[in-house]
Every structure is written in structure tokens, then in C-alpha cells.
Design a protein around this motif. Structure first.
Motif, PDB file in Angstrom:
ATOM      1  N   ALA A  49      40.757  42.283  49.158  1.00 37.95           N
ATOM      2  CA  ALA A  49      41.435  42.279  47.860  1.00 37.95           C
ATOM      3  C   ALA A  49      41.556  40.868  47.322  1.00 37.95           C
ATOM      4  O   ALA A  49      42.630  40.438  46.937  1.00 37.95           O
ATOM      5  CB  ALA A  49      42.793  42.953  48.002  1.00 37.95           C
ATOM      6  N   ASP A  50      40.458  40.095  47.294  1.00 34.02           N
ATOM      7  CA  ASP A  50      40.602  38.736  46.771  1.00 34.02           C
ATOM      8  C   ASP A  50      40.254  38.628  45.296  1.00 34.02           C
ATOM      9  O   ASP A  50      40.866  37.876  44.560  1.00 34.02           O
ATOM     10  CB  ASP A  50      39.833  37.712  47.625  1.00 34.02           C
ATOM     11  CG  ASP A  50      38.376  38.077  47.845  1.00 34.02           C
ATOM     12  OD1 ASP A  50      37.900  39.035  47.223  1.00 34.02           O
ATOM     13  OD2 ASP A  50      37.713  37.411  48.651  1.00 34.02           O
TER      14      ASP A  50
ATOM     15  N   LEU B  34      44.738  33.889  49.676  1.00 32.42           N
ATOM     16  CA  LEU B  34      45.493  33.786  48.435  1.00 32.42           C
ATOM     17  C   LEU B  34      45.423  35.147  47.776  1.00 32.42           C
ATOM     18  O   LEU B  34      44.338  35.676  47.548  1.00 32.42           O
ATOM     19  CB  LEU B  34      44.929  32.689  47.539  1.00 32.42           C
ATOM     20  CG  LEU B  34      45.434  31.285  47.863  1.00 32.42           C
ATOM     21  CD1 LEU B  34      44.729  30.241  47.016  1.00 32.42           C
ATOM     22  CD2 LEU B  34      46.935  31.189  47.605  1.00 32.42           C
ATOM     23  N   PRO B  35      46.566  35.737  47.456  1.00 29.18           N
ATOM     24  CA  PRO B  35      46.532  37.115  46.952  1.00 29.18           C
ATOM     25  C   PRO B  35      45.794  37.223  45.620  1.00 29.18           C
ATOM     26  O   PRO B  35      45.708  36.254  44.868  1.00 29.18           O
ATOM     27  CB  PRO B  35      48.000  37.481  46.779  1.00 29.18           C
ATOM     28  CG  PRO B  35      48.799  36.349  47.295  1.00 29.18           C
ATOM     29  CD  PRO B  35      47.909  35.182  47.544  1.00 29.18           C
ATOM     30  N   GLU B  36      45.291  38.390  45.342  1.00 28.09           N
ATOM     31  CA  GLU B  36      44.481  38.631  44.150  1.00 28.09           C
ATOM     32  C   GLU B  36      45.175  38.214  42.856  1.00 28.09           C
ATOM     33  O   GLU B  36      44.516  37.616  41.981  1.00 28.09           O
ATOM     34  CB  GLU B  36      44.072  40.118  44.145  1.00 28.09           C
ATOM     35  CG  GLU B  36      43.278  40.581  42.976  1.00 28.09           C
ATOM     36  CD  GLU B  36      44.185  41.064  41.873  1.00 28.09           C
ATOM     37  OE1 GLU B  36      43.948  40.658  40.730  1.00 28.09           O
ATOM     38  OE2 GLU B  36      45.133  41.817  42.164  1.00 28.09           O
ATOM     39  N   PRO B  37      46.482  38.468  42.668  1.00 27.28           N
ATOM     40  CA  PRO B  37      47.097  38.032  41.408  1.00 27.28           C
ATOM     41  C   PRO B  37      46.998  36.527  41.190  1.00 27.28           C
ATOM     42  O   PRO B  37      46.901  36.072  40.052  1.00 27.28           O
ATOM     43  CB  PRO B  37      48.562  38.459  41.562  1.00 27.28           C
ATOM     44  CG  PRO B  37      48.526  39.583  42.534  1.00 27.28           C
ATOM     45  CD  PRO B  37      47.426  39.261  43.497  1.00 27.28           C
ATOM     46  N   VAL B  38      47.003  35.751  42.279  1.00 33.26           N
ATOM     47  CA  VAL B  38      46.859  34.306  42.133  1.00 33.26           C
ATOM     48  C   VAL B  38      45.460  33.975  41.630  1.00 33.26           C
ATOM     49  O   VAL B  38      45.292  33.154  40.725  1.00 33.26           O
ATOM     50  CB  VAL B  38      47.146  33.601  43.473  1.00 33.26           C
ATOM     51  CG1 VAL B  38      46.929  32.106  43.359  1.00 33.26           C
ATOM     52  CG2 VAL B  38      48.557  33.905  43.931  1.00 33.26           C
ATOM     53  N   TYR B  39      44.471  34.649  42.203  1.00 32.84           N
ATOM     54  CA  TYR B  39      43.104  34.458  41.709  1.00 32.84           C
ATOM     55  C   TYR B  39      43.027  34.754  40.215  1.00 32.84           C
ATOM     56  O   TYR B  39      42.498  33.949  39.428  1.00 32.84           O
ATOM     57  CB  TYR B  39      42.135  35.368  42.462  1.00 32.84           C
ATOM     58  CG  TYR B  39      40.729  35.249  41.949  1.00 32.84           C
ATOM     59  CD1 TYR B  39      39.837  34.350  42.514  1.00 32.84           C
ATOM     60  CD2 TYR B  39      40.302  36.004  40.870  1.00 32.84           C
ATOM     61  CE1 TYR B  39      38.560  34.202  42.016  1.00 32.84           C
ATOM     62  CE2 TYR B  39      39.028  35.870  40.363  1.00 32.84           C
ATOM     63  CZ  TYR B  39      38.161  34.974  40.934  1.00 32.84           C
ATOM     64  OH  TYR B  39      36.904  34.822  40.431  1.00 32.84           O
ATOM     65  N   THR B  40      43.536  35.897  39.800  1.00 33.16           N
ATOM     66  CA  THR B  40      43.458  36.287  38.395  1.00 33.16           C
ATOM     67  C   THR B  40      44.179  35.292  37.501  1.00 33.16           C
ATOM     68  O   THR B  40      43.675  34.910  36.434  1.00 33.16           O
ATOM     69  CB  THR B  40      44.052  37.694  38.207  1.00 33.16           C
ATOM     70  OG1 THR B  40      43.380  38.574  39.100  1.00 33.16           O
ATOM     71  CG2 THR B  40      43.872  38.183  36.796  1.00 33.16           C
ATOM     72  N   ALA B  41      45.365  34.851  37.934  1.00 34.37           N
ATOM     73  CA  ALA B  41      46.131  33.916  37.112  1.00 34.37           C
ATOM     74  C   ALA B  41      45.376  32.598  36.959  1.00 34.37           C
ATOM     75  O   ALA B  41      45.271  32.057  35.851  1.00 34.37           O
ATOM     76  CB  ALA B  41      47.502  33.675  37.739  1.00 34.37           C
ATOM     77  N   THR B  44      42.284  33.049  34.709  1.00 34.73           N
ATOM     78  CA  THR B  44      42.688  33.184  33.310  1.00 34.73           C
ATOM     79  C   THR B  44      43.053  31.830  32.730  1.00 34.73           C
ATOM     80  O   THR B  44      42.641  31.477  31.621  1.00 34.73           O
ATOM     81  CB  THR B  44      43.889  34.141  33.208  1.00 34.73           C
ATOM     82  OG1 THR B  44      43.537  35.382  33.813  1.00 34.73           O
ATOM     83  CG2 THR B  44      44.295  34.373  31.769  1.00 34.73           C
TER      84      THR B  44
ATOM     85  N   PRO C  35      48.157  40.622  36.355  1.00 34.54           N
ATOM     86  CA  PRO C  35      48.905  41.442  37.306  1.00 34.54           C
ATOM     87  C   PRO C  35      50.412  41.235  37.184  1.00 34.54           C
ATOM     88  O   PRO C  35      50.859  40.185  36.738  1.00 34.54           O
ATOM     89  CB  PRO C  35      48.411  40.975  38.671  1.00 34.54           C
ATOM     90  CG  PRO C  35      47.324  40.008  38.431  1.00 34.54           C
ATOM     91  CD  PRO C  35      47.294  39.639  36.991  1.00 34.54           C
ATOM     92  N   VAL C  38      52.303  38.010  38.086  1.00 35.28           N
ATOM     93  CA  VAL C  38      52.159  36.899  37.144  1.00 35.28           C
ATOM     94  C   VAL C  38      53.197  37.049  36.040  1.00 35.28           C
ATOM     95  O   VAL C  38      53.858  36.073  35.647  1.00 35.28           O
ATOM     96  CB  VAL C  38      50.735  36.868  36.563  1.00 35.28           C
ATOM     97  CG1 VAL C  38      50.605  35.773  35.530  1.00 35.28           C
ATOM     98  CG2 VAL C  38      49.717  36.692  37.674  1.00 35.28           C
TER      99      VAL C  38
END
Ligand SMILES: Nc1ncnc2c1ncn2[C@@H]1O[C@H](COP(=O)(O)O)[C@@H](O)[C@H]1O
Ligand SMILES: Nc1ncnc2c1ncn2[C@@H]1O[C@H](COP(=O)(O)O)[C@@H](O)[C@H]1O
Ligand SMILES: Nc1ncnc2c1ncn2[C@@H]1O[C@H](COP(=O)(O)O)[C@@H](O)[C@H]1O
Ligand code: NA
Ligand code: NA
Ligand code: NA
Lengths: 100, 329, 329, 329, 100, 100
Positions: A49-50, B34-41, B44, C35, C38
Motif C-alpha cells: 500500500a505505498d 511511509l504510509p500511502e497518504p504521505v505519498y499522496t500528500a 500533490t 486521503p 491529510v
């Protein structure tokens, strides 16, 4: 308390299949669904889930047995050949059967 | 500065050192994640920041200076898959649909590679067209469309057998999340202008390089998690993922120069051509050419081309621009 | 600056442009998504920052200057639901419990609208009482209590049939997450003083406007996701969600002025009165008046009033303050 | 500045005030919650920032100045569990395996306590060795290894009955996520040097104290959620969690001084000795000594020692350094 | 390996109902639960996971059949009328039945 | 549509047990798994999802009945004594049984 038998259809698939899957469910008259973000490993490799796009989702829908049959048929024909996914069915007992 | 110096300077910059650290953490099985929301943030943030700054510059420089290199970027995006496809068919020996999918990835672009290149120029204090992120924005989609076209032409039953209808393919290519975010942030920058940039400088400018460092740390882990798949893709595709970026880098530098860009801008065009998409293209291919094997393109792009580009590729394309066009330190 | 100029200045500011971009991304179905963690992190940051800065100012200005406008804010919060309720019953034709719930939302406040208003003043370099976030903090709860009271008085069996006991209603209204965070950050600012502000300036001040921009981008998506429900709430409630904020904005400006605030401060009081809560109030209503229909209040507040306020409302209330109170650029 | 002034100065600093606010929010059941990805992102940021800055300093100061205090740190880490173990067995009356596990926690270190201590020195403008985070990095693992050794020696069947083989114990101790991240960031700093620090200053330096403030807010909630377990651990362990840090703080200040550190550096060594690990050690114990009861060590460390250290402990250890070593304001 | 029949009671509900739901479970002597953050769509609209308060949670508890009956009864009477939620029951087999 | 009976084995455990659990599954020839980040409360206290290491995970694997028996046996002997965990088994019906 009287409960009523229903089928819980579970689909675990790559997150990219989200939109096509939800469309397919909708087109089968499914009234609701519950969606989980998950990680997984299967025949088609690891899905850590990365990155959201490459992770998995699990979608659960409760439907009457007849709908479950039709839905599973449809998933088998149109969804499973294209996406990394598994489908399974569990027997459950619900309250308020008119909802499903 | 010769090539080797350039490589060392790049390898000793915080984003690249942390990229290596991310790779190492996966190889050593350290359990860092690193959790997925951190990647997305973070992703972005980077797209917003680079698009916004580009948009501010765009409003100032005006369209007249932009359309020629912009057109060059679009054309490059369209053509790269056309020559990658036969190479992938004959030399790499992929199936038609796999070849089409991989070709689309190498015609499209990687925003993070572009950002690392801009960073590289800033470190060396080399000037470049500040609206260059507009080229990034317009170069993401064309190759995707061409790739799907290739895949469906060569395997006509594929289109029937699943895969989205064309309307949705175009939607996916033109309104994928990164394309939309970049174009949107460009427009936002053009609307808000210098005053808006001033107001958000403490967020979009001051911490930018540090955020890029953290993001590349995460990208190192993401890339390294795909290293295990390398043995599934074959040596030929690995070689493709190393050689083609160099070819495209050279082509891009030349194209950028003839489209009227400064040497710094031509270097960036080279980087765009050399880079391969790992978000927009995989998502579009998965939905539009579902018969193609995602392990092939994801591994080639993430585990081979991306690491090569950000470490050795950038200094290489820079040297090309320096030798051919001059005027660079 | 006349109203139209004010609108344009506001519409061209980064937070509002990105708000529009967020709306657009949902309308175009771009699949962009920030997410939930965030969202929570950004919201926490904004409340902490604004509360902390307000607390530092509070410690400096002293209580003597604060109690009058503070009291005005509490009174406004208590009274707004009282006149909204009959309007919602007779003109909008809601059931008693729905009317009470909606009334509570419009009496309570939206922190993000307030932050956007502060930002608007900063952009125009208009002075205002720097402790104004204290009014935000005290204005969140009273309307919630009054709304629950209204709902339970008009439908006595409601209280019996579910819904929390009063002790828990008060807990929910007075210790909801945003009220607690704001009051806590105010206290923290008052304790730490200018020295604490100095030490955290690089986090709470410098990137603030950029973070607000990113947050409004997300709020654009959040609001747009509720646009589909508009047809479920009826034209009358939509009209209410547009007209009442203007009425409340006017009332708030006047109230702020008579409570001794500067024109800038009176404008902020107008914004608070005009804004409607979309976190604290929905959470409290859901638990305290569960018979009320959440689609009605959430849609009115998020899809109508919030977008109206941050785009056209702010310049409008500013003009009101400028015409009536003068002394504003 | 005497002790009480020092306490007040510390208690009125933003990180500590927000720590208290976090505790309060749990005690008042406000429903505030920062999601886990935010915790991970903030913790990663803090370790990266502190390690990177330490590495830059390390490259400048050179190894000759570092090896003596570094060795002292490692020795302290090894020895503390050796004397904690008999105290925990006889006075606290824990079982052998529980005593070993708790001893490991107090020999290892808490990065956040260290960061708060550095912040404390910065606030007071006290100089210290800027490479001190290297001592933090090397002091995390030794106590874990010694603790597992103690646990397995005293309960030989434990090793057989589950628990990792030694190779994995060492992997866990030496390559746990925080050890790796700190050592990696140190190396990164040493590689990138002052130029890399300059480039990332807007991210790693300017917002640092604010991020620490937000993180301690979250840590307040994390600690307070474990307060309920206090009645399960017994008064004796609570006393241990308050008294031993003071003993270790004193020992650490002296050790730091004799290892050649400045008074500020000796204070930091005291803080390291006094602090107890709440991430690396619990994770390692859970896997290596699974028979030990996690409630005991987690509660002692998180609900007793950590809050004590960041509030009263820091000023106390500072006074010790000031009285014994002089030269501090 | 001998396993023992138990009931898995699942509640999917709006996240705002978290505290009341957990209180209700506790008051029925439930010894443990597992909670998932989820997204969902049902009769009462979409619940995208964009704001925690407006998202869904799924709570699962394993209990003996008799407790399940009482719990479902209670949920039906006091929980379902107030919150957007569904409840269903699945037959499962557990190890260590004394835990539940 | 013909479906085939299989067993769904579910393990809810502390997140720290992730690596040992996945190793154990792999050593039993499990072909895939799905992993959920969860919160929970049980005999060994609350596990709020505030720090990843101290939260829970739920791992689900679908296997043929015989494998399920062996797996549950192994979990009972080597996993449950060491970690805060529960294990249960549900009967499900899958498509494409050759995958599991
Ligand atoms: N035997 C299994 N048990 C549980 N989940 C599975 C299993 N096999 C596959 N999955 C899930 O289904 C996803 C797609 O599977 P696959 O197409 O086999 O890669 C995987 O990523 C897992 O999340
Ligand atoms: N048929 C269904 N299958 C699965 N989940 C459902 C179904 N119906 C509702 N849900 C879940 O239960 C929640 C509340 O349902 P509702 O009260 O119908 O809006 C929804 O948001 C979904 O997460
Ligand atoms: N009766 C139960 N129903 C559902 N989940 C449970 C139950 N008991 C325990 N759990 C889950 O299993 C985890 C470990 O349980 P325990 O070892 O009892 O603390 C808990 O944190 C819960 O997530
Ligand atoms: Na390219
Ligand atoms: Na209001
Ligand atoms: Na220690």
C-alpha cells in the motif's frame, strides 16, 4: 430476533479497478457497498500500500442469493479476466432484509 | 564541470542521497514504511508547487514564447512510442500489446524526474525557461493516446475483449490526476500571478527542496520494492530501460534547442523525453490495454529507468546540452 | 476598491483559485483524492496556528478589550438560531427537528471561512484585532446548544427516543474537537507569548497561506462531492443558504462595530455570523438530534453556504463594512 | 537561572504546552485524534532532520572529536540495563524476563526526548556539540542487545520456546526503523555537507520547532491513552520510572563531561541516559522476548518516564550540568 | 485441531456513531472488537472517506450465539433507528473459545 | 455459476507480528493474503491506531479445508502463545478454485 439469509459477495482487486467495479455493481442493482483499503499478495505479485493506484481494495456487498448468482456470473465473465482480483461468497444473516 | 563532476554533484545532493537511503532501507529489510497518504500528500504538493510557479511564469512570458517548444513537446510525446514500438517488438521481443503499453510509458513523462532536473539546474545556478513545467504538463497525455492506439490497432480483438471505450480512454489520458493537477496549477498560477506567488512563497518555494528530498526517500523505497521483479522482465527489457532514455535525452535536447529554448531549457526537454511515466501511464494502460502485463512496464519504469535517470541520467543529459549547445557552466 | 474589484481580488487569490480547482476536479471526475489523514492534519494545523496566534495577541491586548466583542459573539451565536428556526419552519417548510438542526449550523461558525477572511484582510493590508480568533472559538458552541434545545422543546418525545442525555450534549458542544483545539491553542498562545510565537514562526506563520491553499483545494473536492445532493434538499433550502449568510453578515458587521471593534474586526465578526459550521455542528446534531436528516444540513452548509461565502460573500461583507464604517481601503 | 525558573521556561515552551494539551484532550474525551500516517510522517521528519544536521556537523568536526563521547554513549547503553535488572528484580519484584525487557528500555533512548532537549538548549542559547545526534544514534541498539541477552540467560527455555533466533534479534536491534533512519540521515548529512544543508534549510530547519510542537501534541495523546494502564503496573514500577531517569541523568552528565563534552553536550548525554525508548525497544522486545508483558514496559516508558522527562526532567538535568560543570547560563 | 462455533456480528455505520456503538457493545459484555475505517454507499447516500466524521467504520465482534442474539436485538431496537448502519451475522469457528 | 467451498482463515493480531505471521503463512504454502490495518480491543488491552507498531492488523487467507486445518494447528502451537491475536475460520465459496 429474526434474521434473514443473504449472500455477502467479496471482491479483492487492484485499486485501479475501482471505477469499473463500482459501475459493474451499480449496473446489477446493488443497493450499497462497503470498501476497504487493503494490501495483498497473490498470483500477480505483491501489492504494497505505498502508492494508492497500485494497492488493493476490498469491496463487500450484501445481496439476496439470486442477485449474488447473477453478480458472480458477471464478475467471472467481465471482471476477472481483466483485473488482478479474487471473488468469494459468504453466507450471512441480516436484519431488515428489505434493504438489500 | 565535466560529466564525472556532474555525477558526483548530483549524487551528493540531498534528494539523491535520500533516494539511495530509501533503496537501502528496503534491501536491508528495515521495516521502514511511509504510509500511502504521505505519498499522496507529497506528490500533490510537488505537482501543485511546480505547476503554480510555471503558471506564474507563463503569464509573464506570454504565449508567443511558449507555443513552439510546447508543440515540440507534444510531437516528441507522440513520436517516441512510434519508434519504441518496433524496438520493443523486434529487439526486446515483447508481444504487440505489451510493446504498445511499454512504448506509451517511455513517450509519457515523469514529473518527479523533471522536478529533480529543475533542482539540479538550480543547484548549478543555470538559467532556464521558468514556464518549462508547461511542457511537462502537455507531454504527459499524447504518448498514452498513441500507445493505446498502437495496442488496439495491432490487436483488434483487444478493444472488443475488454478495455475501456475510446471516450473513457481519452478521459483517462487527458484528465488523469497528474495531468489535471499540473494543468490546473498552471492555470492557477497564471490567474494569481506574482502576487499570489509572493503570498504562498513560504509554502511552495522555501521548503520545496526539502519536501523533494523526503519524497525521493519514499520513491527509493517504492522503486526498491519492485527490484525483486527484475528477474521476471528479462535482460532485454532492462537494457531497453537503460539505453532508450539516453537516446531520448539526446533527441530531446536537440528538439528543445531547435524549438528555441535556452540550453537550460533544452536540457529539461531532454530530461522529459528521457523520463518514463510511472503513475499516469500505468493507470491508463491498466484500464485501456488490460491485456498488457503490468509487471513488465512497472518494473522497467520504476526499477530501471527512474533510478537511472535521477542518478546518472541527469548529469549525462546535462553534459550533452553543454557539449552541443554551450553556454553552460 | 469597489465590490467588483474586491470580488476579483478574492477570486484571484491562491486559496480561492485552488478551491475552484478542487470543485472542477470532482465535476470532471478526475479521480483526484486527498486521503482523510491529510484532511485531518491540515485542519489541525490551521486551527492550531490561528488559535496560537490569537492567544499570543490575547495575552498582549488583555481581557478588557476582549470581553465586549466576545460577549457579542456569544449572543449572536445564541440568537441566530432563534430567528432562523421560524424562517426554516415557515418559509423553507422543514419539520421542527430539521429546522432546529439547520438553525444550529447557521448560528455556529466555520473556522475555514474565518481563516479565509483573515487572509483576505492580510492581502489588502487592512488592520484588525489580532485576537479575533477568540471570537471564533467562543462562537462555535452556543448555537449548537440552542439548536438542540429548540429541537427537543418542539419535539419532546425526541429527547426520550434516542439522542444523547443533556450531559453528553453539552460535552459534545463544548468539547467537540474544533472547539477544544481552538480554545486550547488560544490558551497555549497566551502561555507561550511572543517568544513562543517567534520560535514557531517558520511553521505556524511562514507557510500558513500555502497550507490554506492546499486545504481549500481539498475543501473544493469535499464540497463538490455533495453537489449531487442539491436536488434532494429543495430550492427553498438552497435560497436560505444563500440569503441568510448575507443577512447575518450585515448583522455581524453592525454588532462588531457596536461592540467596539475596528472596521476590520467588525468585518470578521460579520464573516463569523455569516458562516455556517460543517464539522462541529453536524457531529453534534447527529448525536443529539439523530432524527434530523443530515443530508439537509450538510448539503446546505457544504455545497451552498461555504462556497458562496469564500467566493462572493467575503468581498460583500467587506463592502458592507467599508460603506457603513468607513476607514477601509 | 535556577531550577524553578528552568522548569517554568520549559513548561511555557510551545512543544511542552501542546504536549499538555494533548494529554488534556484525552482526559476530557474530546475525540481529537491524529491519524497514524500523520504520526509516522512527523516522526520520520524529526529523525531525518536531526540526523541530517548532525551528519553535516560530524563531517565538519571530524571523527577525532567524536569517538570518545560515542564510546561513552555505547558503554552507558550497555551498562544501564545491567544495574536496572537487579533493581527491577528485587525492588520492583518483576519476573526475570519482564525485568530484562524493562531494563532494555531504560538503557535505550528516546529520540523525541533528545530533540526536546536540543530545543531547550537552543531556546536558552546554550552551545553544544552539533554532532550530538550521533550519540543518540549509537545509543539506541546496545541496550536492546544486552536486554535480550539478560532475558535469555536468566530464562534459558525462553529462547527455545519462541522468540527470534539471534541473527534476527541483531537485525531488529541494529536495523530497527529509527536506528536505520538516524544512521542513514547522519551519513546523508556527512555526504551532502553544508551545501546540502543550505538547500534544505527551509524544510529541515525553519519549521523544525513547529513540527516538534505538533508532534508533541500527538505524543501527549499517545501517552495519555496509556494512563489508564497505570493501575495495572503497580506503584513500584511507577516509582522506578520516575527515580531511575534522575539517576541516569546524573550518571550521563558526568560521563559526558569525562568523555570531553562541553557542558551543553554533557547535558544532552544526561538526557540520553535518562530517556527510555518507546519505539525501537518495544518492537525489539515484542519479537525477541515475547514472554515479557508489554503493558509493563510500554506504560512505564510512555505514561511515566516520557512525560516526566520532557516536563520536569530536562530542567533538572540542566541544573545538574550547571551546578557540577558550570559555564551554563 | 478442534475449533468451536461462534457468531461474528458485523456493524457498518457512520463514523460519528463510534462512541455510542462501542458503549452499547461494552454494556453487552463483549470482550473485544476489531474496527476498520471504511468507505461506503447505501440507502443514506455516499460516505466517501474524505472527512473522518462523515466516513464509515466497520466493527466486528465475535461472541457466543446467545450473546449474538441479544446483541442483535439491542442493535435493532436502539442503534439502527438512529444511525445509518447495517448489521449482519456470520457463522465462524474459533480457537480458544474461552476468550469470547 | 459454480462456486467451490474453501476456508477463509482470519488472524487479527498486533502489527508487530506482521513479519513472523507472513513468514508462517508462506511456509505453509499459502498463495496469497489480504491485509487490513485495524484498531481493536481485547484481553490484552486497547490497540488504538495511533502508532503503527502498536496497532493491529487483520490478515485473511483463503485456503482449501485441509490446508486450513494444518494452518490453524500451526498458528495455535507457534503463533498464539506469543502474540496478542485471535484466529477464526469462515466457510466461503470461491470462483476459480485452482488459485487457492
Ligand atoms: N489465497 C488468498 N487469500 C486471501 N487473499 C488473496 C488470496 N489470493 C489473492 N488474494 C488477494 O487478491 C489480490 C489479487 O490476487 P491475484 O490476482 O492472485 O494477485 C491479492 O493482491 C490479494 O489481496
Ligand atoms: N448492500 C450492502 N452491502 C454492503 N454494505 C452496505 C450495503 N448497504 C449499506 N452498506 C454499508 O452500510 C452503510 C450504511 O448504509 P445505509 O444506512 O443504507 O446508508 C453504507 O454506507 C455502506 O457502507
Ligand atoms: N471478541 C472479539 N471480537 C472481535 N475481535 C476481537 C475479539 N477479541 C479480540 N479481538 C481482536 O483481536 C485483538 C487481539 O486480542 P487480545 O489478544 O484478546 O487482546 C484485539 O486487539 C482485537 O482487535
Ligand atoms: Na519520455
Ligand atoms: Na454563523
Ligand atoms: Na536511556
Amino acid at each position: 430476533m429474526k434474521t434473514h439469509p443473504m449472500k455477502l459477495v467479496t471482491v479483492v482487486c487492484e485499486a485501479l479497478a475501482r471505477v469499473p467495479l463500482l459501475q459493474l455493481l451499480k449496473s446489477h442493482g446493488v443497493h450499497g457497498y462497503t470498501l476497504f483499503p487493503v494490501e495483498g499478495t497473490g498470483a500477480r505479485g505483491e501489492r504494497p500500500a505505498d502508492i494508492e493506484e497500485f494497492a488493493n481494495i476490498q469491496v463487500e456487498v450484501i445481496v439476496p442469493a439470486a442477485v449474488a448468482d447473477a453478480l458472480v456470473e458477471k464478475l467471472h465473465r467481465d471482471f476477472l479476466p481483466q483485473f488482478a482480483a479474487i471473488v468469494y461468497v459468504t453466507a450471512v444473516e441480516v436484519l431488515r432484509p428489505e434493504k438489500f | 564541470m565535466d560529466w564525472w563532476e556532474g555525477v558526483l554533484a548530483n549524487l551528493a545532493s540531498p534528494p539523491i542521497v535520500f533516494f539511495a537511503l530509501g533503496v537501502l532501507s528496503v534491501l536491508l529489510r528495515t521495516d521502514l514504511r511511509l504510509p500511502e497518504p504521505v505519498y499522496t500528500a507529497l506528490a500533490t504538493y510537488l505537482l501543485m508547487a511546480i505547476g503554480f510557479k510555471g503558471g506564474v511564469a507563463l503569464a509573464e512570458s506570454g504565449w508567443s514564447q511558449v507555443w513552439r517548444p510546447g508543440l515540440a513537446a507534444v510531437l516528441l510525446g507522440c513520436c517516441i512510442p512510434l519508434w519504441c514500438y518496433p524496438v520493443l517488438r523486434r529487439l526486446v521481443r515483447l508481444s504487440p500489446v505489451d510493446a504498445a503499453a511499454v512504448a506509451a510509458h517511455y513517450g509519457s513523462v515523469s514529473a518527479v524526474t523533471f522536478v529533480a532536473a529543475v533542482n539540479y539546474l538550480n543547484e548549478l545556478r543555470v538559467p532556464y525557461e521558468p514556464h518549462a513545467s508547461a511542457f511537462l504538463a502537455v507531454m504527459e497525455s499524447p504518448a498514452i493516446v498513441v500507445g493505446v492506439l498502437l495496442g488496439r490497432l495491432t490487436q483488434p480483438q483487444a478493444a472488443a475483449e475488454g478495455g475501456l471505450p475510446w471516450r473513457q480512454v481519452l478521459h483517462e489520458a487527458l484528465l488523469g490526476r497528474s495531468v489535471f493537477l499540473l494543468l490546473g496549477a498552471l492555470a492557477a498560477g497564471a490567474i494569481c500571478g506574482a502576487r499570489g506567488e509572493e503570498a504562498t512563497r513560504g509554502f511552495f518555494v522555501a521548503p520545496f527542496q526539502g519536501v523533494l528530498t523526503l519524497f525521493l526517500f519514499e520513491m527509493g523505497m517504492v522503486a526498491a520494492r519492485r527490484l525483486g521483479e527484475l528477474r521476471r522482465v528479462g535482460l532485454r527489457l532492462i537494457a531497453f530501460g537503460l539505453v532508450m532514455p539516453m537516446v531520448h535525452g539526446a533527441v530531446g535536447v536537440v528538439a528543445g534547442h531547435f524549438a528555441g529554448l535556452s540550453p537550460g531549457g533544452a536540457f529539461l526537454m531532454g530530461v522529459l523525453a528521457a523520463s518514463a511515466s510511472y503513475i499516469a501511464a500505468p493507470a491508463a494502460m491498466r484500464l485501456s490495454l488490460p491485456q498488457a502485463n503490468p509487471t513488465l512496464y512497472l518494473t522497467a519504469v520504476l526499477a530501471v529507468t527512474f533510478p537511472f535517470n535521477v542518478t546518472l541520467g541527469l548529469p549525462l543529459y546535462y553534459q550533452l546540452a553543454r557539449w552541443w549547445l554551450g553556454g553552460l557552466p
